[in-house]
Design a protein around this motif. Structure first.
Motif, PDB file in Angstrom:
ATOM      1  N   LYS A 205      79.792   8.305  -1.214  1.00 13.38           N
ATOM      2  CA  LYS A 205      79.541   8.004   0.490  1.00 13.38           C
ATOM      3  C   LYS A 205      81.199   7.769   1.141  1.00 13.38           C
ATOM      4  N   GLY A 206      81.850   8.768   0.706  1.00 16.53           N
ATOM      5  CA  GLY A 206      83.203   8.903   1.322  1.00 16.53           C
ATOM      6  C   GLY A 206      83.865   8.296   1.153  1.00 16.53           C
ATOM      7  N   HIS A 207      83.411   7.819  -0.625  1.00 15.52           N
ATOM      8  CA  HIS A 207      85.628   7.104  -0.343  1.00 15.52           C
ATOM      9  C   HIS A 207      86.444   7.946  -0.969  1.00 15.52           C
ATOM     10  N   THR A 208      86.072   9.175  -1.371  1.00 24.16           N
ATOM     11  CA  THR A 208      87.128   9.631  -1.953  1.00 24.16           C
ATOM     12  C   THR A 208      87.766  10.769  -1.296  1.00 24.16           C
ATOM     13  N   THR A 209      86.723  11.565  -0.248  1.00 24.59           N
ATOM     14  CA  THR A 209      87.388  12.765   0.734  1.00 24.59           C
ATOM     15  C   THR A 209      88.021  11.132   1.845  1.00 24.59           C
ATOM     16  N   GLY A 210      87.846  10.240   2.048  1.00 20.28           N
ATOM     17  CA  GLY A 210      88.468   9.389   2.937  1.00 20.28           C
ATOM     18  C   GLY A 210      90.018   9.198   2.692  1.00 20.28           C
ATOM     19  N   TYR A 211      89.389   9.343   0.882  1.00 16.41           N
ATOM     20  CA  TYR A 211      90.782   8.547   0.618  1.00 16.41           C
ATOM     21  C   TYR A 211      91.923   9.381   0.784  1.00 16.41           C
TER      22      TYR A 211
END
Length: 271
Positions: A205-211
């Motif tokens: 849900k976007g966590h790792t890319t956003g991180y």
């Protein structure tokens, strides 16, 4: 219910609602520990400690209220809603302060939104939802996940190891994101279906890319620059792109065609 023991064994054997059932069994077997944990939470300054961590990545330096938090038994999880919902039994195993700091960030951040969510057109909704997740989770993950990357793999959870593995995959994800946004730029009529494909690309849900993106902004600019992106996914994407250029090609960025879509959505929905 003791009279349902056979039904329970049958359900577990068939794999029906396994995660919930195992969680409820754990609750049943740990009533005393859960009661003690409730007392511990009541008497520990989690609010203040979590807030101190959260404020480092928010535009405000102080607040006049804490987010409301509800403790219930439902599953081994939490929800960043309002109130924030936390499974009391789950807090026995979590780093509860870190979880709270992360969810506090969402609660305050959602009051800083720089775009209008009430009038988003259906064909734009999937792309905006994905961009919003990247910024929201990416910056909030700076609050509670950065030290995972400096610890030995034996000292972190299975989820943390999976998180790190997915962050490593991010360059491939960003290349794929750019490809879809560029295709939308060429064929606007496919925006709805391509937007849904764009949203499905993002692991966790976007966590790792956003991180990954927030980390590069922090590395190439400053925490203040990152904080200025809170609630503004358009600024977040474009600042990441500037950071990627400063990396000399080491970190992938977005093409002019992809940025055309970001600029289009920003001009349409930014407050």
């Amino acid at each position: 219910m003791p009279t349902k023991k056979k039904d329970l064994d049958k359900a577990l054997k068939r794999g029906i609602n396994t995660n919930h059932l195992l969680h409820y069994i754990k609750v049943k077997n740990n009533r005393a520990k859960i009661n003690e944990q409730m007392k511990h939470i009541k008497n520990t300054a989690y609010n203040r400690r979590a807030l101190n961590r959260t404020l480092k990545f928010l535009p405000q330096h102080s607040v006049n209220r804490y987010p409301p938090v509800a403790f219930v038994i439902f599953e081994n999880n939490g929800r960043g809603s309002s109130p924030i919902i936390v499974d009391l039994a789950a807090t026995l195993e979590w780093d509860f302060e870190s979880f709270l700091a992360h969810e506090y960030h969402h609660w305050y951040r959602n009051r800083e939104l720089k775009f209008n969510k009430s009038n988003i057109e259906p064909d734009d909704s999937s792309i905006l939802e994905a961009l919003n997740m990247l910024e929201a989770e990416g910056i909030a993950d700076m609050v509670d996940k950065r030290d995972w990357f400096t610890k030995s793999s034996n000292s972190i959870s299975t989820y943390a190891r999976q998180f790190i593995n997915d962050v490593v995959r991010t360059p491939y994800i960003i290349h794929s994101m750019d490809k879809i946004l560029s295709e939308i730029n060429r064929e606007p009529g496919k925006k709805g279906s391509l937007g849904r494909q764009f949203r499905r690309l993002l692991p966790q849900k976007g966590h790792t890319t956003g991180y990954f993106m927030a980390s590069l902004i922090l590395k190439k600019f400053s925490r203040d620059n990152l904080v200025q992106c809170v609630g503004n996914p358009f600024r977040f994407i474009k600042l990441y792109n500037k950071a990627s250029k400063l990396s000399g090609g080491k970190y992938p960025g977005f093409s002019k065609q992809a940025l055309n879509i970001i600029n289009y959505l920003e001009s349409k929905y930014k407050k």
